[in-house]
Design an enzyme around this catalytic site. Structure first.
Site, PDB file in Angstrom:
ATOM      1  N   SER A   1       0.958  -1.290   0.317  1.00  0.00           N
ATOM      2  CA  SER A   1       0.037   0.073  -0.076  1.00  0.00           C
ATOM      3  C   SER A   1       0.700   1.189  -0.291  1.00  0.00           C
ATOM      4  CB  SER A   1      -1.251  -0.132   1.467  1.00  0.00           C
ATOM      5  OG  SER A   1      -1.298   1.077   1.520  1.00  0.00           O
TER       6      SER A   1
ATOM      7  N   TYR B   1      -2.829  -0.076  10.708  1.00  0.00           N
ATOM      8  CA  TYR B   1      -2.447  -0.897   9.385  1.00  0.00           C
ATOM      9  C   TYR B   1      -1.396  -0.221   8.158  1.00  0.00           C
ATOM     10  CZ  TYR B   1      -4.125  -1.360   4.446  1.00  0.00           C
ATOM     11  OH  TYR B   1      -3.873  -1.553   2.630  1.00  0.00           O
TER      12      TYR B   1
END
Length: 265
Positions: free
Chosen positions: A145, A158
């Protein structure tokens, strides 16, 4: 133009029951690859399998897999090897996030994100590395990501998992390069999938970034086009990756200037 490298190759995709994983499965099958789909939602996998087999002349197998269950990971990958032979491409797509401020996120959610996003990815990768090293052929694609390059408020856990994925990928890329095995990280910004039904239950983040969201089908095609090539990273969208590069060079400036925007989650 079809990726001829994929014809009759075996591609394993985790988290394949929806979103980006599902689109990677369809794109891989369209390019002539045999696909093996892994996820916890076996009913959804069966539906995707039926659609693939009806539309493409390839083999599609499905297995229930919770990547956080490492014993189960070992058993499923052993079964795949016994039934399908060597794996040519592994796409580690399984993962999830929860957007909360660090002081409110529960230990259960912290452990869950690391178990799936990091340890599950490593467990799956460990299963394919020996055969790829021995064969001197293969490709591991880890879905990371942009959060792994630039952390923002409410995504501390995250982002930490994705930082770990990038660090792990960068290391094994060098190790496996000695055996002609490729490792690619995919670093997308927000994608228009059901990821945010869990990550952003308030809907605030989606509302603020909706117009910037990536199309999962287009990103999947880009990933599949790169399969079995020595592609280091896929970054999308380009403007967001440029922001990550600038952040690496001038972190204090970016944090100060972008503070207001970063809190729009």
């Amino acid at each position: 133009m079809a990726n001829q490298r994929l014809r009759n190759k075996t591609i394993v995709i985790t988290g394949a029951s929806g979103g980006l994983g599902e689109q990677i499965a369809f794109s891989s099958a369209k390019n002539g690859a045999n696909v093996i789909l892994l996820a916890r939602n076996i009913k959804r996998l069966e539906g995707i399998k039926q659609e693939i087999e009806e539309n493409y002349k390839v083999q599609c197998d499905v297995h229930y897999l919770d990547v956080s269950n490492h014993e189960q990971v070992s058993k499923v990958f052993q079964r795949i090897t016994e039934e399908n032979g060597d794996i040519d491409v592994l796409v580690n797509n399984a993962g999830y996030g929860i957007f909360e401020e660090a002081h409110t996120v529960s230990i259960e959610h912290i452990k869950g994100m690391f178990d799936v996003n990091v340890l599950g990815l490593m467990a799956c990768t460990k299963e394919v590395m020996p055969q790829m090293r021995k064969k001197r052929y293969g490709h591991i694609i880890n879905i990371a990501s942009q959060a792994g390059k630039m952390a923002t408020p409410k995504s501390s856990i995250y982002a930490a998992t994705k930082h770990a994925v990038l660090g792990y990928s960068n290391s094994i890329r060098m190790e496996l390069s000695l055996f002609d095995v490729f490792v690619t990280t995919v670093n997308p910004g927000p994608i228009a999938t059901n990821f945010f039904s869990i990550a952003d239950q308030s809907g605030t983040y989606v509302k603020n970034v909706e117009r910037f969201m990536l199309n999962p089908e287009k990103l999947a095609n880009q990933i599949v086009d790169s399969m079995l090539t020595n592609k280091r990273e896929i970054n999308a969208p380009k403007w967001m990756n440029a922001g990550s590069i600038i952040y690496t060079l001038f972190p204090r400036l970016v944090e100060r200037v972008g503070r207001k925007a970063f809190f729009k989650k």
